[in-house]
Structure formats: structure tokens, C-alpha cells
Design a protein around this motif. Structure first.
Motif, PDB file in Angstrom:
ATOM      1  N   ARG A  21       1.002  -1.112  -0.170  1.00  0.00           N
ATOM      2  CA  ARG A  21       0.185   0.112   0.127  1.00  0.00           C
ATOM      3  C   ARG A  21       0.759   1.344   0.075  1.00  0.00           C
ATOM      4  NH1 ARG A  21      -4.215   2.348  -1.637  1.00  0.00           N
ATOM      5  NH2 ARG A  21      -4.955   0.226  -2.039  1.00  0.00           N
ATOM      6  N   ALA A  22       2.170   1.175   0.669  1.00  0.00           N
ATOM      7  CA  ALA A  22       2.908   2.467   0.858  1.00  0.00           C
ATOM      8  C   ALA A  22       3.345   2.777  -0.702  1.00  0.00           C
ATOM      9  CB  ALA A  22       3.999   2.186   1.708  1.00  0.00           C
ATOM     10  N   GLU A  23       3.678   1.689  -1.384  1.00  0.00           N
ATOM     11  CA  GLU A  23       4.170   1.975  -2.628  1.00  0.00           C
ATOM     12  C   GLU A  23       3.096   2.591  -3.640  1.00  0.00           C
ATOM     13  OE1 GLU A  23       7.220   1.520  -3.979  1.00  0.00           O
ATOM     14  OE2 GLU A  23       7.784   1.044  -1.920  1.00  0.00           O
ATOM     15  N   ARG A  24       2.211   2.425  -3.272  1.00  0.00           N
ATOM     16  CA  ARG A  24       0.865   3.312  -3.958  1.00  0.00           C
ATOM     17  C   ARG A  24       0.839   4.490  -3.509  1.00  0.00           C
ATOM     18  NH1 ARG A  24      -2.647   1.466  -7.751  1.00  0.00           N
ATOM     19  NH2 ARG A  24      -2.026  -0.727  -7.458  1.00  0.00           N
ATOM     20  N   ILE A  30       1.293  14.030  -5.751  1.00  0.00           N
ATOM     21  CA  ILE A  30       1.450  14.930  -4.387  1.00  0.00           C
ATOM     22  C   ILE A  30       2.685  14.128  -3.820  1.00  0.00           C
ATOM     23  CG2 ILE A  30       0.727  15.422  -1.977  1.00  0.00           C
ATOM     24  CD1 ILE A  30      -2.109  15.960  -3.249  1.00  0.00           C
ATOM     25  N   ALA A  31       2.768  12.770  -3.617  1.00  0.00           N
ATOM     26  CA  ALA A  31       3.991  12.265  -2.847  1.00  0.00           C
ATOM     27  C   ALA A  31       5.148  12.686  -3.492  1.00  0.00           C
ATOM     28  CB  ALA A  31       3.771  10.793  -2.892  1.00  0.00           C
ATOM     29  N   ARG A  32       5.158  12.892  -4.873  1.00  0.00           N
ATOM     30  CA  ARG A  32       6.353  13.057  -5.569  1.00  0.00           C
ATOM     31  C   ARG A  32       6.943  14.415  -5.835  1.00  0.00           C
ATOM     32  NH1 ARG A  32       4.297   8.762  -9.411  1.00  0.00           N
ATOM     33  NH2 ARG A  32       3.599  10.656 -10.772  1.00  0.00           N
ATOM     34  N   ARG A  33       5.968  15.264  -5.058  1.00  0.00           N
ATOM     35  CA  ARG A  33       6.258  16.861  -5.144  1.00  0.00           C
ATOM     36  C   ARG A  33       7.490  16.927  -4.467  1.00  0.00           C
ATOM     37  NH1 ARG A  33       1.648  20.708  -6.235  1.00  0.00           N
ATOM     38  NH2 ARG A  33       2.966  22.090  -4.935  1.00  0.00           N
ATOM     39  N   LEU A 190       5.276   7.592   4.704  1.00  0.00           N
ATOM     40  CA  LEU A 190       6.810   7.422   4.313  1.00  0.00           C
ATOM     41  C   LEU A 190       7.789   7.034   5.441  1.00  0.00           C
ATOM     42  CD1 LEU A 190       9.002   7.477   2.189  1.00  0.00           C
ATOM     43  CD2 LEU A 190       8.897  10.252   2.576  1.00  0.00           C
ATOM     44  N   ALA A 191       7.172   7.917   6.532  1.00  0.00           N
ATOM     45  CA  ALA A 191       8.038   7.664   7.775  1.00  0.00           C
ATOM     46  C   ALA A 191       7.910   6.186   8.328  1.00  0.00           C
ATOM     47  CB  ALA A 191       7.707   8.781   8.887  1.00  0.00           C
ATOM     48  N   THR A 192       6.872   5.624   8.135  1.00  0.00           N
ATOM     49  CA  THR A 192       6.481   4.142   8.660  1.00  0.00           C
ATOM     50  C   THR A 192       7.024   3.341   7.584  1.00  0.00           C
ATOM     51  OG1 THR A 192       4.237   4.882   9.664  1.00  0.00           O
ATOM     52  CG2 THR A 192       4.423   2.544   9.010  1.00  0.00           C
TER      53      THR A 192
END
Length: 213
Positions: A21-24, A30-33, A190-192
Motif C-alpha cells: 500500500r505504501a508503494e501506491r 502529491i507524494a512526488r512533489r 513514508l516515515a512508517t
């Protein structure tokens, strides 16, 4: 009574599901900003001169609604208690597998659990709403509440009560609250993930059942 091997296997299943799930989550726009750490929380103060007078305006950069919706959909399972990747199950699995970890790692696990647990309480701003008969004068809605209502009552799902609570909230405030919500959830994801990687690299997680390496 569940045997230790079976329980460890269940915890590893939870972590494997979370990492998928984290990869998705982390592949969203937004995650790539580059400004993920500050998106939605910073502003530009713009000065302009008109007829010899200086006028000031505030400008915020907010991602496209489609990007916010995509990110909100991707993080949604992490907040659903019946989902196998619900954050509470994930942090419990990390704690269960890391019982032999050092004090520093254990402190990080504890802080991570607290960050997830208090996510909805960690608001930044609030607006007054007083539309009768549904709201009394002086009542406030914070950005976390606005984001939840907008994302999961209007954008991703349909909830008439949530839309009613948004009646006095401007479209700009809804989007601003939503982008901060999804950005915070993305950073916490991301931290997890990084904690799991660090614990694995340190050999601090219990071995998978049947793993003899």
C-alpha cells in the motif's frame, strides 16, 4: 491460543500488505512533489502597485483537485479499522516484531504510534461557522474536520451530512485543508515505511516463520 509462530506470521503479513500500500501511496503526484514537506502550509506575500498605492495579497500553491483526490483514495485504507493495512494494525505489528529492538528504535516506534493515533487532532487552523439551525454561533471547524468532510463526504464518497457541514466553508478552504491532510498522511506513510526498512536493516525484527537465513 495462537502460537508465537502463527502470530509472527500474521504480523509479517500485515507489514507486507502495508508496504504494498505504501508503494501506491508514495507514487501519487502529491507524494512526488519536491515541496511535499511544506505543500499547503506556506504562502507567498505579493506586492503590487496600483495608482501609486502598494497593495498586498497572499498566494498559496494548491495542487490540482484530481491529484488531491488520487492521494486521498490511496491513503484511505490506512484509516479504516477493518482494513488489513489500518494504521493501528501496522504499528502493532511493528511493535510486536521489534521486541528485541534497541531503546532508540523503540522510542521511534512509540513516537510513530502516537503520530498516527493523534493524526485527526493535529490541526493547524480553524474557521468559525454559525449557519442556523445546524450550527450555533461561535462553533468552529478545524482543518482536519473540513478535510475529512470534503475528501470522504464529497470528493471520494457521497455523504449528505458532511456536505451540509461544508456549507459555510469556501472551496479554497476545503482544498487547502484537503491538501494538508493528504500531505501529512503521505509523509506519515513514508516515515512508517522507512522505519520498517531501518528495523529490517538493523536485524531488529523477528524472523519470518520458516526463515532460516
Amino acid at each position: 491460543m495462537t502460537s508465537p509462530a502463527i502470530q509472527i506470521g500474521r504480523w509479517w503479513y500485515t507489514l507486507d500488505e502495508f508496504l504494498d500500500r505504501a508503494e501506491r501511496v508514495l507514487s501519487s503526484e502529491i507524494a512526488r512533489r519536491e515541496d511535499l514537506a511544506t505543500v499547503g502550509t506556506t504562502m507567498k506575500l505579493i506586492a503590487s502597485v496600483l495608482d501609486g498605492a502598494v497593495r498586498w495579497s497572499i498566494q498559496r500553491q494548491v495542487p490540482r483537485e484530481a491529484d488531491i483526490e488520487s492521494a486521498a483514495t490511496r491513503v484511505r485504507p490506512l484509516f479504516l479499522q477493518d482494513d488489513p493495512v489500518f494504521y493501528g494494525k501496522v504499528t502493532n505489528a511493528i511493535g510486536g516484531l521489534a521486541r528485541s529492538a534497541g531503546n532508540e528504535h523503540k522510542a521511534t516506534i512509540k513516537a510513530l504510534k502516537e503520530a498516527w493515533r493523534t493524526f485527526d487532532k493535529s490541526y493547524r487552523w480553524a474557521v468559525a461557522v454559525s449557519k442556523e439551525p445546524n450550527f450555533t454561533a461561535g462553533q468552529f471547524r478545524n482543518d482536519r474536520q473540513i478535510a475529512r468532510d470534503f475528501l470522504y463526504g464529497d470528493l471520494v464518497h457521497a455523504d449528505a451530512d458532511a456536505r451540509q457541514r461544508l456549507a459555510n466553508i469556501s472551496p479554497e478552504e476545503r482544498l487547502l485543508a484537503a491538501v494538508v491532510w493528504v500531505a501529512d498522511a503521505t509523509r506519515l506513510t513514508l516515515a512508517t515505511k522507512q522505519l520498517i526498512v531501518d528495523l529490517t536493516d538493523a536485524g531488529a525484527l523477528a524472523a519470518r516463520p520458516g526463515d532460516t537465513t
